[in-house]
Design a protein around this motif. Structure first.
Motif, PDB file in Angstrom:
ATOM      1  N   UNK A 257       0.819  -1.210   0.000  1.00  0.00           N
ATOM      2  CA  UNK A 257       0.000   0.000   0.000  1.00  0.00           C
ATOM      3  C   UNK A 257       0.856   1.264   0.000  1.00  0.00           C
ATOM      4  N   UNK A 258       2.140   1.114   0.281  1.00  0.00           N
ATOM      5  CA  UNK A 258       3.029   2.273   0.272  1.00  0.00           C
ATOM      6  C   UNK A 258       4.399   1.913  -0.271  1.00  0.00           C
ATOM      7  N   UNK A 259       4.823   2.658  -1.295  1.00  0.00           N
ATOM      8  CA  UNK A 259       6.212   2.610  -1.733  1.00  0.00           C
ATOM      9  C   UNK A 259       6.886   3.905  -1.308  1.00  0.00           C
ATOM     10  N   UNK A 260       6.771   4.151  -0.034  1.00  0.00           N
ATOM     11  CA  UNK A 260       7.403   5.304   0.596  1.00  0.00           C
ATOM     12  C   UNK A 260       7.627   4.935   2.055  1.00  0.00           C
ATOM     13  N   UNK A 261       8.557   5.621   2.692  1.00  0.00           N
ATOM     14  CA  UNK A 261       8.871   5.295   4.077  1.00  0.00           C
ATOM     15  C   UNK A 261       9.384   6.534   4.797  1.00  0.00           C
ATOM     16  N   UNK A 262       9.161   6.563   6.119  1.00  0.00           N
ATOM     17  CA  UNK A 262       9.643   7.679   6.942  1.00  0.00           C
ATOM     18  C   UNK A 262      10.906   7.319   7.716  1.00  0.00           C
ATOM     19  N   UNK A 263      11.494   6.145   7.421  1.00  0.00           N
ATOM     20  CA  UNK A 263      12.826   5.807   7.907  1.00  0.00           C
ATOM     21  C   UNK A 263      13.757   5.633   6.713  1.00  0.00           C
ATOM     22  N   UNK A 264      15.041   5.610   6.996  1.00  0.00           N
ATOM     23  CA  UNK A 264      16.043   5.413   5.943  1.00  0.00           C
ATOM     24  C   UNK A 264      17.018   4.308   6.377  1.00  0.00           C
ATOM     25  N   UNK A 265      16.475   3.115   6.532  1.00  0.00           N
ATOM     26  CA  UNK A 265      17.260   1.990   7.022  1.00  0.00           C
ATOM     27  C   UNK A 265      18.403   1.679   6.056  1.00  0.00           C
ATOM     28  N   UNK A 266      19.583   1.505   6.604  1.00  0.00           N
ATOM     29  CA  UNK A 266      20.786   1.379   5.787  1.00  0.00           C
ATOM     30  C   UNK A 266      20.829   0.074   5.002  1.00  0.00           C
ATOM     31  N   UNK A 267      20.210  -0.988   5.525  1.00  0.00           N
ATOM     32  CA  UNK A 267      20.242  -2.290   4.860  1.00  0.00           C
ATOM     33  C   UNK A 267      18.987  -2.570   4.044  1.00  0.00           C
TER      34      UNK A 267
ATOM     35  N   UNK B 125      17.831   9.128  15.456  1.00  0.00           N
ATOM     36  CA  UNK B 125      17.488   7.767  15.845  1.00  0.00           C
ATOM     37  C   UNK B 125      15.987   7.577  15.978  1.00  0.00           C
ATOM     38  N   UNK B 126      15.525   6.345  15.746  1.00  0.00           N
ATOM     39  CA  UNK B 126      14.091   6.049  15.826  1.00  0.00           C
ATOM     40  C   UNK B 126      13.702   5.294  17.093  1.00  0.00           C
TER      41      UNK B 126
ATOM     42  N   UNK C 215      19.432   2.511  16.157  1.00  0.00           N
ATOM     43  CA  UNK C 215      19.558   3.875  15.644  1.00  0.00           C
ATOM     44  C   UNK C 215      20.662   4.014  14.612  1.00  0.00           C
ATOM     45  N   UNK C 216      21.660   3.148  14.688  1.00  0.00           N
ATOM     46  CA  UNK C 216      22.708   3.149  13.668  1.00  0.00           C
ATOM     47  C   UNK C 216      22.158   2.678  12.327  1.00  0.00           C
ATOM     48  N   UNK C 217      21.270   1.689  12.354  1.00  0.00           N
ATOM     49  CA  UNK C 217      20.760   1.097  11.122  1.00  0.00           C
ATOM     50  C   UNK C 217      19.415   1.667  10.680  1.00  0.00           C
ATOM     51  N   UNK C 218      18.634   2.223  11.607  1.00  0.00           N
ATOM     52  CA  UNK C 218      17.268   2.625  11.279  1.00  0.00           C
ATOM     53  C   UNK C 218      17.019   4.098  11.661  1.00  0.00           C
ATOM     54  N   UNK C 219      17.724   5.028  11.011  1.00  0.00           N
ATOM     55  CA  UNK C 219      17.494   6.448  11.309  1.00  0.00           C
ATOM     56  C   UNK C 219      16.229   6.962  10.617  1.00  0.00           C
ATOM     57  N   UNK C 220      15.752   8.087  11.093  1.00  0.00           N
ATOM     58  CA  UNK C 220      14.624   8.759  10.447  1.00  0.00           C
ATOM     59  C   UNK C 220      15.120   9.513   9.214  1.00  0.00           C
ATOM     60  N   UNK C 221      14.198  10.139   8.498  1.00  0.00           N
ATOM     61  CA  UNK C 221      14.550  10.890   7.291  1.00  0.00           C
ATOM     62  C   UNK C 221      15.557  11.992   7.603  1.00  0.00           C
TER      63      UNK C 221
END
Length: 473
Positions: A103-113, A233-234, A223-229
């Motif tokens: 339902x979404x091809x968008x995200x509010x995180x910028x996960x590195x992996x 840290x999330x 927080x290292x891998x899953x930062x916000x836009x």
């Protein structure tokens, strides 16, 4: 085939074809590890010579005990699980029973992996699914499911809460079709939790049969891998919301799901941390990707990863407050035959649908044009692609035929195989090694908990599978 191994201070053997598991003393384990096939009535002299540290009488007694198990069909049993020829001819017609609805091809995180390129799946175009496309997807799966009554729909992304209105309208529409078409929808949502509030928590706990909550573990790891836009840290944002959701969920299913990478191979500490937050149902998965992926687990990491799994198993032994997904194994009543042969059913029983209605074998194939199977708006569905996935099973995957774990893992992940080897049929060897180690730990934990000697698999009791003639359907 018989697989002997040691884990958690126990010597164990798995008779692959019967499913029997045996807890052994060291002598029997050593003896079995040297036997290559069905045993004769007497212990051969060459085996006695190779095991000269044992008394001959002890060897004869151990051999007799093992021989009795063989005669009972619990050691070196034949592969009569299913006729391999029948496995080669499993149904090719698609009876789709599950959707991964993007339902979404968008995200509010910028996960590195992130395998989805932080939400847009490598398309460069961020978008959400409108209700008309979602409605067409529901109509499509109702048609494709045939006589199958139960239908699974997983709301996925990106971040599906960015399209919450579409989620709600889709659930309402699907429910309106249940009585008319004799269907029962079961919904799951996978979320990073950033947009959760009390109303959304109430909705999820009311409508979703399962919820997957994305959190990697300790604050510094997450927080290292899953930062916000904005690069923050999330962890502090999402943890209180997840705790609130779980505390109000009652007995309904959920999993807190994390990912470990080459940068945090001490993932047992992350499992422990998630448990300390009050999350009982936990899954921490290894990062997977092509050989040049800096985060994916590599062959050289395997000794550390396998040691960490054993460390985690020791830590979880006897505990009731943690249910670690990969240590769940049913020694007495596994999945139905078709499930054990074919696995997840991606591309034939299960498909992913993108915001613009394109159909792919699963969420990890999205964006690979050669695997685009059709579109719910046009109604087309490529049966040739579906057939390629339908024919995949532990007998058609050559590397799986002689693997002791084949009836547990069912052939592994086709998407992972493609990423690493460029071939959906060729298993990812690194993933296979991790799976085998997890299974050894899981079997040891179950055997210890049950205080068991051996356990046989029983008949399938799945009465809602339309793919196999042995079931009530």
């Amino acid at each position: 085939m018989v697989h002997t191994f040691s884990a958690l201070g126990r010597n164990l053997a798995v008779d692959v074809n019967s499913g029997a598991v045996h807890v052994l003393d060291k002598l029997c384990c050593d003896l079995l590890s040297l036997v290559e096939g069905p045993m004769g009535d007497a212990c051969p002299q060459d085996l006695k010579d190779r095991l000269s540290q044992y008394d001959a009488r002890e060897l004869d007694e151990a051999w007799t005990e093992l021989l009795e198990l063989q005669r009972a069909g619990l050691l070196f049993s034949d592969d009569d699980y299913i006729d391999p020829a029948a496995a080669m001819a499993l149904p090719k017609a698609a009876v789709v029973k599950a959707l991964c609805l993007h339902v979404s091809h968008d995200c509010n995180l910028r996960c590195r992996y992130c395998f989805a390129s932080t939400g847009d799946f490598g398309t460069g175009h961020r978008m959400t699914m409108d209700f008309d496309t979602a409605r067409r997807a529901i109509d499509w799966v109702v048609e494709k499911s045939g006589k199958r009554r139960n239908i699974e729909v997983d709301f996925f992304g990106g971040e599906p809460l960015m399209a919450l209105d579409t989620v709600k309208r889709t659930v309402e529409y699907a429910r309106s079709l249940e009585e008319k078409h004799d269907k029962c929808f079961r919904f799951t949502i996978t979320t990073n939790g950033v947009l959760l509030d009390q109303d959304t928590i109430d909705y999820i706990n009311r409508e979703m049969s399962n919820v997957v909550l994305s959190l990697d573990g300790r604050r510094e790891v997450n927080d290292h891998m899953r930062p916000t836009v904005n690069g923050k840290g999330s962890y502090d944002v999402i943890v209180p919301k997840f705790q609130q959701l779980v505390s109000q969920r009652g007995t309904k299913d959920y999993y807190v799901r994390g990912t470990f990478t080459r940068e945090n191979l001490d993932f047992a500490d992350d499992v422990e941390h998630l448990a300390s937050l009050g999350f009982r149902h936990v899954s921490v998965e290894p990062a997977s990707g092509p050989l040049d992926d800096p985060f994916a687990i590599k062959e050289g990491d395997l000794p550390a990863v396998e040691a960490e799994y054993e460390k985690l198993a020791r830590q979880l032994q006897g505990r009731k407050d943690v249910n670690f997904f990969h240590f769940n194994v049913d020694l007495a009543q596994g999945p139905c035959v078709i499930k054990r042969l074919r696995g997840c059913g991606a591309g034939c029983e299960y498909v992913a649908i993108t915001p613009d209605g394109d159909i792919y074998p699963c969420h990890q194939f999205v964006g690979r044009e050669e695997y685009r199977m059709g579109n719910v708006r046009s109604g087309d569905f490529d049966m040739d692609i579906s057939g390629k996935f339908a024919e995949l099973n532990i007998y058609t995957r050559e590397d799986c035929r002689n693997c002791w774990a084949r009836f547990y893992c069912s052939g592994g992940c086709s998407a992972s195989n493609l990423l690493v080897n460029g071939d959906i049929k060729k298993p990812n060897a690194v993933a296979c090694e991790m799976e085998r180690k997890r299974l050894e730990c899981a079997i040891a934990l179950r055997a210890i908990a049950a205080g068991m000697g051996e356990t046989e698999n029983t008949e399938c009791n799945n009465t809602d599978c339309s793919l196999c003639g042995s079931c009530a359907e």
